[in-house]
Design a protein around this motif. Structure first.
Motif, short mmCIF file in Angstrom:
data_model
loop_
_atom_site.label_atom_id
_atom_site.label_comp_id
_atom_site.label_asym_id
_atom_site.label_seq_id
_atom_site.Cartn_x
_atom_site.Cartn_y
_atom_site.Cartn_z
N LEU A 4 0.82 -1.21 0.00
CA LEU A 4 0.00 0.00 0.00
C LEU A 4 0.86 1.26 0.00
O LEU A 4 0.52 2.26 -0.65
N SER A 5 1.98 1.23 0.72
CA SER A 5 2.85 2.41 0.77
C SER A 5 3.49 2.70 -0.58
O SER A 5 3.94 3.82 -0.82
N ALA A 6 3.56 1.70 -1.47
CA ALA A 6 4.12 1.90 -2.81
C ALA A 6 3.07 2.30 -3.82
O ALA A 6 3.37 2.38 -5.02
N GLY A 7 1.84 2.54 -3.40
CA GLY A 7 0.80 2.99 -4.31
C GLY A 7 0.01 1.88 -4.98
O GLY A 7 -0.70 2.13 -5.95
N ILE A 8 0.11 0.65 -4.48
CA ILE A 8 -0.62 -0.47 -5.08
C ILE A 8 -2.11 -0.30 -4.86
O ILE A 8 -2.56 0.03 -3.75
N ASP A 34 -10.35 -6.24 5.48
CA ASP A 34 -11.27 -5.30 6.13
C ASP A 34 -10.58 -3.97 6.45
O ASP A 34 -11.24 -2.93 6.52
N MET A 35 -9.26 -3.99 6.63
CA MET A 35 -8.53 -2.77 6.97
C MET A 35 -7.98 -2.03 5.75
O MET A 35 -7.33 -1.00 5.91
N LEU A 36 -8.23 -2.55 4.55
CA LEU A 36 -7.73 -1.88 3.36
C LEU A 36 -8.40 -0.52 3.19
O LEU A 36 -9.59 -0.38 3.45
N PRO A 37 -7.64 0.47 2.73
CA PRO A 37 -8.26 1.79 2.52
C PRO A 37 -9.26 1.75 1.36
O PRO A 37 -9.24 0.84 0.52
N ARG A 38 -10.09 2.75 1.32
CA ARG A 38 -11.10 2.84 0.27
C ARG A 38 -10.43 2.93 -1.11
O ARG A 38 -9.45 3.63 -1.29
N GLY A 39 -10.95 2.17 -2.06
CA GLY A 39 -10.40 2.19 -3.41
C GLY A 39 -9.42 1.08 -3.71
O GLY A 39 -9.07 0.86 -4.86
N VAL A 40 -8.96 0.35 -2.68
CA VAL A 40 -8.02 -0.76 -2.88
C VAL A 40 -8.82 -2.06 -2.92
O VAL A 40 -9.61 -2.34 -2.01
#
Length: 333
Positions: free
Chosen positions: A71-75, A98-104
């Motif tokens: 996620l920190s690399a923009g995936i 469940d903890m993924l940010p919106r849009g991922v």
């Protein structure tokens, strides 16, 4: 003219004519594959039955560190290739999603873990082979600023091609290793991979250098056709990245990238302990108290004393003699 402009804005600009300039290549990296192989190992007893991806480092399992790095690399899209029949691992992955940010977005592909990384990627080919993708092996945790995958993504935008994060090979790393990369000698951070070596027993030429790959890489689309050909030829597949690197080298150049930071292979007990030490010092809630504990322990046990002697020195005068292996009690100064 105004009507034509409005139509273009509404429906999108028309495609370039066949004899017009070619559209610029989109070098954004959107997808990452995380092979969650859930294989036990005989390296140490804790992993005989526990999937290495569930091994905790401080207060989080290893799989969480891989997801966070992606996620920190923009995936924007995660593809988990999961072994069958691992209930605890399934529950942890549900929590991670469940903890993924919106849009991922997240996808799950079931696969037999015994067939290795190359076959795992083939099992998810229908989700990955239309553009370049990143691969993260969750059994290894990295410590770098920016993250190792973010460094690879930045290099990929300058050098579009398959890139493998590497660190200098040492005799300790090469014992039993099946994936060493030979490149031209020099201190360049980016180098073209000549071939995959098996060990230092085969001495590289004077103008070559050996590197050890870590579990972070970016693969182009061509790797999937090559992996398919290797599978059809019944080539042996291993659990590391060796087969993937060899598949890339069949049809196109591949690059090694000497990343800035550290990587800890948690299949080794010593490296796992080192990963816990490094991550605890970076933990937002525990770092301060943990630093105090380290300083206190270093003062409590001098180099020339063992733990029993140090505890005996800390006991009040007249206390009973210390015998056997008493429990260590830290004393605040």
């Amino acid at each position: 003219m105004k009507l034509l402009a409005r139509l273009r804005r509404a429906f999108g600009a028309s495609r370039a004519a066949p004899d017009g300039p070619a559209p610029a290549q989109d070098l954004r990296l959107r997808r990452a594959a995380i092979p969650v192989m859930a294989q036990g190992t005989n390296a140490w007893p804790a992993l005989h039955a526990l999937p290495i991806e569930m091994l905790p480092v401080v207060d989080r399992p290893l799989i969480h560190y891989a997801v966070t790095e992606a996620l920190s690399a923009g995936i924007e899209e995660l593809v988990f290739i999961v072994d069958r029949g691992k209930r605890a691992l399934d529950e942890q992955l549900d929590l991670e999603v469940d903890m993924l940010p919106r849009g991922v977005r997240a996808h799950f592909v079931r696969h037999n873990a015994a067939q290795g990384v190359g076959q795992a990627l083939l099992a998810a080919r229908h989700l990955l082979d239309d553009e370049a993708c990143a691969v993260l092996l969750p059994g290894q945790v990295t410590e770098a600023r920016p993250t190792v995958l973010a460094q690879l993504v930045a290099q990929f935008q300058r050098t579009p091609g398959s890139i493998f994060a590497v660190e200098p090979a040492t005799p300790q790393m090469t014992m039993g290793s099946e994936g060493l990369l030979e490149t031209a000698a020099g201190d360049l951070r980016l180098a073209s991979i000549r071939r995959v070596a098996t060990s230092l027993d085969h001495r590289p030429p004077a103008d070559a250098r050996l590197w050890s790959p870590v579990g972070r890489c970016i693969l182009t689309r061509a790797v999937f056709d090559n992996l398919e050909q290797m599978a059809d030829a019944q080539s042996p597949h291993t659990g590391d990245l060796r087969d993937v690197i060899e598949a890339v080298l069949r049809t196109e150049p591949a690059f090694s990238y000497r990343y800035s930071g550290r990587c800890f292979d948690c299949a080794s007990p010593l490296r796992w302990l080192e990963a816990n030490l490094v991550q605890a010092l970076e933990h937002p809630q525990l770092a301060g108290e943990f630093q105090h504990l380290l300083r206190q322990t270093a003062q409590f046990v001098p180099v020339n004393e063992d733990l029993s002697q140090a505890q005996a020195r800390a006991l009040p005068t007249g206390a009973a003699a210390v015998t056997g292996r008493p429990r260590l009690r830290l004393v605040r100064s």
